[in-house]
Design a protein around this motif. Structure first.
Motif, PDB file in Angstrom:
ATOM      1  N   GLN B  90       0.825  -1.221   0.000  1.00 16.42           N
ATOM      2  CA  GLN B  90       0.000   0.000   0.000  1.00 16.42           C
ATOM      3  C   GLN B  90       0.848   1.256   0.000  1.00 16.42           C
ATOM      4  O   GLN B  90       0.470   2.269  -0.576  1.00 16.42           O
ATOM      5  CB  GLN B  90      -0.879   0.014   1.246  1.00 16.42           C
ATOM      6  N   HIS B  91       1.976   1.176   0.700  1.00 17.78           N
ATOM      7  CA  HIS B  91       2.845   2.346   0.787  1.00 17.78           C
ATOM      8  C   HIS B  91       3.819   2.343  -0.376  1.00 17.78           C
ATOM      9  O   HIS B  91       4.353   1.298  -0.742  1.00 17.78           O
ATOM     10  CB  HIS B  91       3.625   2.327   2.104  1.00 17.78           C
ATOM     11  N   LEU B  92       4.052   3.520  -0.958  1.00 17.60           N
ATOM     12  CA  LEU B  92       4.922   3.608  -2.128  1.00 17.60           C
ATOM     13  C   LEU B  92       6.269   4.197  -1.720  1.00 17.60           C
ATOM     14  O   LEU B  92       6.325   5.280  -1.137  1.00 17.60           O
ATOM     15  CB  LEU B  92       4.260   4.485  -3.198  1.00 17.60           C
ATOM     16  N   PRO B  93       7.354   3.494  -2.034  1.00 18.16           N
ATOM     17  CA  PRO B  93       8.690   3.962  -1.610  1.00 18.16           C
ATOM     18  C   PRO B  93       9.081   5.300  -2.225  1.00 18.16           C
ATOM     19  O   PRO B  93       9.955   5.979  -1.688  1.00 18.16           O
ATOM     20  CB  PRO B  93       9.622   2.837  -2.072  1.00 18.16           C
ATOM     21  N   GLU B  94       8.423   5.701  -3.311  1.00 17.17           N
ATOM     22  CA  GLU B  94       8.748   6.975  -3.956  1.00 17.17           C
ATOM     23  C   GLU B  94       8.626   8.150  -2.991  1.00 17.17           C
ATOM     24  O   GLU B  94       9.267   9.186  -3.180  1.00 17.17           O
ATOM     25  CB  GLU B  94       7.820   7.239  -5.162  1.00 17.17           C
ATOM     26  N   TYR B  95       7.759   8.010  -1.985  1.00 17.33           N
ATOM     27  CA  TYR B  95       7.501   9.149  -1.104  1.00 17.33           C
ATOM     28  C   TYR B  95       8.401   9.171   0.120  1.00 17.33           C
ATOM     29  O   TYR B  95       8.365  10.105   0.905  1.00 17.33           O
ATOM     30  CB  TYR B  95       6.031   9.145  -0.678  1.00 17.33           C
ATOM     31  N   ILE B  96       9.209   8.121   0.315  1.00 15.97           N
ATOM     32  CA  ILE B  96      10.051   8.070   1.512  1.00 15.97           C
ATOM     33  C   ILE B  96      11.049   9.242   1.551  1.00 15.97           C
ATOM     34  O   ILE B  96      11.169   9.909   2.574  1.00 15.97           O
ATOM     35  CB  ILE B  96      10.768   6.708   1.618  1.00 15.97           C
ATOM     36  N   PRO B  97      11.759   9.533   0.422  1.00 14.08           N
ATOM     37  CA  PRO B  97      12.711  10.656   0.482  1.00 14.08           C
ATOM     38  C   PRO B  97      12.051  11.979   0.866  1.00 14.08           C
ATOM     39  O   PRO B  97      12.639  12.760   1.630  1.00 14.08           O
ATOM     40  CB  PRO B  97      13.272  10.713  -0.942  1.00 14.08           C
ATOM     41  N   ASP B  98      10.824  12.225   0.388  1.00 11.72           N
ATOM     42  CA  ASP B  98      10.104  13.453   0.763  1.00 11.72           C
ATOM     43  C   ASP B  98       9.963  13.560   2.275  1.00 11.72           C
ATOM     44  O   ASP B  98      10.165  14.615   2.874  1.00 11.72           O
ATOM     45  CB  ASP B  98       8.686  13.457   0.170  1.00 11.72           C
ATOM     46  N   MET B  99       9.571  12.419   2.889  1.00 14.53           N
ATOM     47  CA  MET B  99       9.339  12.428   4.332  1.00 14.53           C
ATOM     48  C   MET B  99      10.646  12.643   5.087  1.00 14.53           C
ATOM     49  O   MET B  99      10.700  13.409   6.056  1.00 14.53           O
ATOM     50  CB  MET B  99       8.675  11.105   4.761  1.00 14.53           C
ATOM     51  N   VAL B 100      11.710  11.980   4.633  1.00 16.20           N
ATOM     52  CA  VAL B 100      13.009  12.143   5.287  1.00 16.20           C
ATOM     53  C   VAL B 100      13.493  13.587   5.141  1.00 16.20           C
ATOM     54  O   VAL B 100      13.994  14.194   6.107  1.00 16.20           O
ATOM     55  CB  VAL B 100      14.032  11.146   4.708  1.00 16.20           C
ATOM     56  N   ASP B 101      13.315  14.161   3.925  1.00 19.06           N
ATOM     57  CA  ASP B 101      13.699  15.563   3.697  1.00 19.06           C
ATOM     58  C   ASP B 101      13.000  16.471   4.688  1.00 19.06           C
ATOM     59  O   ASP B 101      13.603  17.363   5.275  1.00 19.06           O
ATOM     60  CB  ASP B 101      13.317  16.000   2.271  1.00 19.06           C
ATOM     61  N   CYS B 102      11.681  16.242   4.835  1.00 19.52           N
ATOM     62  CA  CYS B 102      10.888  17.086   5.726  1.00 19.52           C
ATOM     63  C   CYS B 102      11.454  17.028   7.139  1.00 19.52           C
ATOM     64  O   CYS B 102      11.589  18.053   7.809  1.00 19.52           O
ATOM     65  CB  CYS B 102       9.428  16.631   5.704  1.00 19.52           C
ATOM     66  N   MET B 103      11.796  15.821   7.611  1.00 20.83           N
ATOM     67  CA  MET B 103      12.312  15.700   8.981  1.00 20.83           C
ATOM     68  C   MET B 103      13.669  16.383   9.119  1.00 20.83           C
ATOM     69  O   MET B 103      13.932  17.057  10.115  1.00 20.83           O
ATOM     70  CB  MET B 103      12.410  14.235   9.380  1.00 20.83           C
ATOM     71  N   GLU B 104      14.516  16.231   8.103  1.00 25.89           N
ATOM     72  CA  GLU B 104      15.841  16.846   8.188  1.00 25.89           C
ATOM     73  C   GLU B 104      15.747  18.367   8.142  1.00 25.89           C
ATOM     74  O   GLU B 104      16.472  19.074   8.831  1.00 25.89           O
ATOM     75  CB  GLU B 104      16.722  16.339   7.040  1.00 25.89           C
ATOM     76  N   ARG B 105      14.797  18.867   7.326  1.00 28.85           N
ATOM     77  CA  ARG B 105      14.657  20.302   7.145  1.00 28.85           C
ATOM     78  C   ARG B 105      14.023  20.946   8.366  1.00 28.85           C
ATOM     79  O   ARG B 105      14.483  21.971   8.864  1.00 28.85           O
ATOM     80  CB  ARG B 105      13.790  20.550   5.905  1.00 28.85           C
ATOM     81  N   GLU B 106      12.944  20.333   8.872  1.00 29.11           N
ATOM     82  CA  GLU B 106      12.149  20.970   9.925  1.00 29.11           C
ATOM     83  C   GLU B 106      12.573  20.523  11.323  1.00 29.11           C
ATOM     84  O   GLU B 106      12.071  21.043  12.308  1.00 29.11           O
ATOM     85  CB  GLU B 106      10.662  20.636   9.738  1.00 29.11           C
ATOM     86  N   HIS B 107      13.436  19.522  11.425  1.00 29.72           N
ATOM     87  CA  HIS B 107      13.827  18.966  12.733  1.00 29.72           C
ATOM     88  C   HIS B 107      12.607  18.617  13.571  1.00 29.72           C
ATOM     89  O   HIS B 107      12.552  18.941  14.749  1.00 29.72           O
ATOM     90  CB  HIS B 107      14.721  19.946  13.501  1.00 29.72           C
ATOM     91  N   CYS B 108      11.616  17.994  12.956  1.00 27.74           N
ATOM     92  CA  CYS B 108      10.422  17.632  13.720  1.00 27.74           C
ATOM     93  C   CYS B 108      10.575  16.202  14.249  1.00 27.74           C
ATOM     94  O   CYS B 108      11.559  15.521  13.968  1.00 27.74           O
ATOM     95  CB  CYS B 108       9.173  17.767  12.859  1.00 27.74           C
TER      96      CYS B 108
END
Lengths: 128, 232
Positions: B90-108
Motif C-alpha cells: 500500500q505504501h509507495l517507496p517513492e515518497y520516503i525521500p520526501d518524508m526524510v527531507d521534511c524531517m531533516e529540514r524541519e527537525h520535527c
C-alpha cells in the motif's frame, strides 16, 4: 425473611465442596502455584462458614442495612470475585508485557548473532 | 542522517517478493529490515532465500510489537530515524525521500505520510472513522492531523526511544495525540497509496469497530491519566 433458606445453605455447602475438590486436584497435579490456591481455599472456607452458620449472614445484613441475608451473601461474593478479577487483569497485563519484551529481545539477539556470524565469515575470507 | 525502514510482515510471503525489490530499487540509500511477526506462511523463507534482512519473532505480537521490535533494533544500531512501512504494497517507496527531507529540514519528531492533505477525503466508512479520530485529536490537543490513521510514519530518535520506554506507545493515532501532549512536533507530507494486491486486510468490520472504540477511549479518556514525567 430474616433467615437463610435451607436450599441456599445446601447450595453454598455443595459449592464449597466443588471448590475444594477442584483446587486440591489442581494443586496435586501441580497445575497452579500454591500462592494462587490461597484465594480459592479461603473462598471455599467462607462458603462453608456461611452455610453452617447462617447467623453470620444475618448479622452482616443487619449491619449493612440489607433486607434479605441472601442478598448480603451474594453482594459479598460478587465483591470478592470482582476484586480477584481486577488483580488478575493486572497480572495478565504485566505478564503480557514481560512476554512481549522477552519475545522481542530473543528475536533481536538472534538477528545480531546472525550478523556477527556473517561478519566473521567475511573476515575469514579477507584474511585468506 | 541514517534511516531504518521497518517493515512489519505477518503472512506476507507473496507481497514481500513484490514490495522489497521495488523498495531496494527506488530507495537504495536507506537500510531496511523486515520484522516477521510469527508468520505461519513462508515469510521467513522468502527473506532468507532472497537475502532480505529479517528479524523473526518466535510468536505473533501484533503490529505494535513488531514495530517496537524494529525500533529496538534501530536504537541498538544507532539509526537517527525509523520509518514504518507496510509490507502489503500500500505504501509507495517513492515518497520516503520526501518524508526524510521534511524531517531533516524541519527537525520535527514525527512525519506522517498523509493521503488527504490539501484535498477532500473521499466518503467511505473508513474515512468517517479517520475523521472521527482527527476530531478527537483536535478536541483534546487543539492540533490538526489530516490523516492520523496512515500507517506510513517516520519517527526521529527521541520518539523511537519513547516507544521503547513506554509499552503503551503503540504506532497508532492515540500515541500521536499523546506525543502532541508531550510537546512533540508532528508534520504531514503528501503521499499517495496503492490498493492491496495480495492477502487480506486486518481491518474487518469487527476489528474496525473495536479499533475505533479503543482509539477514541484512549484519546479522549486515558490520555488524561497517562504519566508525562520522564517521557520523550
Amino acid at each position: 425473611m430474616n433467615i437463610l433458606s435451607w436450599p441456599l445453605r445446601i447450595l453454598l455447602f455443595l459449592g464449597s465442596v466443588v471448590v475444594f475438590t477442584i483446587i486440591s486436584q489442581c494443586i496435586r497435579k501441580r497445575r497452579i502455584q500454591l500462592k494462587d490456591g490461597i484465594f480459592w481455599v479461603a473462598f471455599g472456607f467462607l462458603l462453608i462458614l456461611v452455610s453452617v452458620f447462617p447467623v453470620l449472614a444475618i448479622w452482616a445484613s443487619s449491619i449493612l442495612g440489607i433486607q434479605s441475608p441472601s442478598n448480603c451473601v451474594f453482594l459479598i461474593l460478587i465483591f470478592l470475585l470482582g476484586c480477584h478479577q481486577f488483580f488478575l487483569t493486572i497480572r495478565i497485563s504485566r505478564l503480557e508485557i514481560k512476554n512481549n519484551q522477552l519475545v522481542q529481545n530473543i528475536a533481536i539477539y538472534r538477528k545480531l548473532e546472525d550478523e556477527e556470524k556473517h561478519h566473521e565469515k567475511e573476515n575469514m575470507l579477507l584474511f585468506r | 542522517m541514517s534511516v531504518l525502514i521497518i517493515i512489519p510482515a505477518y503472512n506476507e510471503e507473496k507481497n514481500l517478493k513484490r514490495v522489497i525489490p521495488r523498495l531496494q530499487q527506488v530507495c537504495p540509500q536507506f537500510d531496511y529490515v523486515v520484522v516477521n511477526d510469527g508468520s505461519m506462511d513462508g515469510t521467513e523463507d522468502v527473506c532468507r532465500q532472497n537475502g532480505y534482512p529479517c528479524i523473526s519473532l518466535p510468536t505473533n505480537q501484533g503490529i505494535a510489537g513488531a514495530v517496537r521490535t524494529g525500533m529496538k533494533y534501530a536504537s541498538q544500531k544507532g539509526y537517527d530515524m525509523a520509518l514504518q512501512f507496510d509490507a502489503d504494497g500500500q505504501h509507495l517507496p517513492e515518497y520516503i525521500p520526501d518524508m526524510v527531507d521534511c524531517m531533516e529540514r524541519e527537525h520535527c519528531d514525527v512525519v506522517i505520510g498523509s493521503r488527504y492533505i490539501g484535498e477532500k477525503r473521499p466518503f467511505s466508512i473508513r474515512t468517517v472513522g479517520a475523521k472521527l479520530i482527527s476530531a478527537a485529536i483536535w478536541l483534546t490537543t487543539g492540533k490538526h492531523l489530516s490523516d492520523p490513521t496512515s500507517g506510513m510514519r517516520l519517527y526521529d530518535k527521541r520518539v523511537v526511544e519513547q516507544f521503547i520506554r513506554d509499552e503503551n506507545s503503540a504506532p497508532e493515532p492515540d500515541t500521536l495525540s499523546y506525543l502532541f501532549r508531550l510537546g512533540a512536533d508532528i508534520r504531514e507530507v503528501k503521499v499517495e497509496m496503492a490498493d492491496r494486491v495480495e492477502g487480506c486486510s486486518y481491518l474487518t468490520p469487527g476489528n474496525a469497530s473495536k479499533y475505533m472504540i479503543q482509539m477514541l477511549m484512549s484519546i479522549c479518556v486515558f490520555q488524561w491519566f497517562r504519566d508525562r514525567k520522564g517521557m520523550l
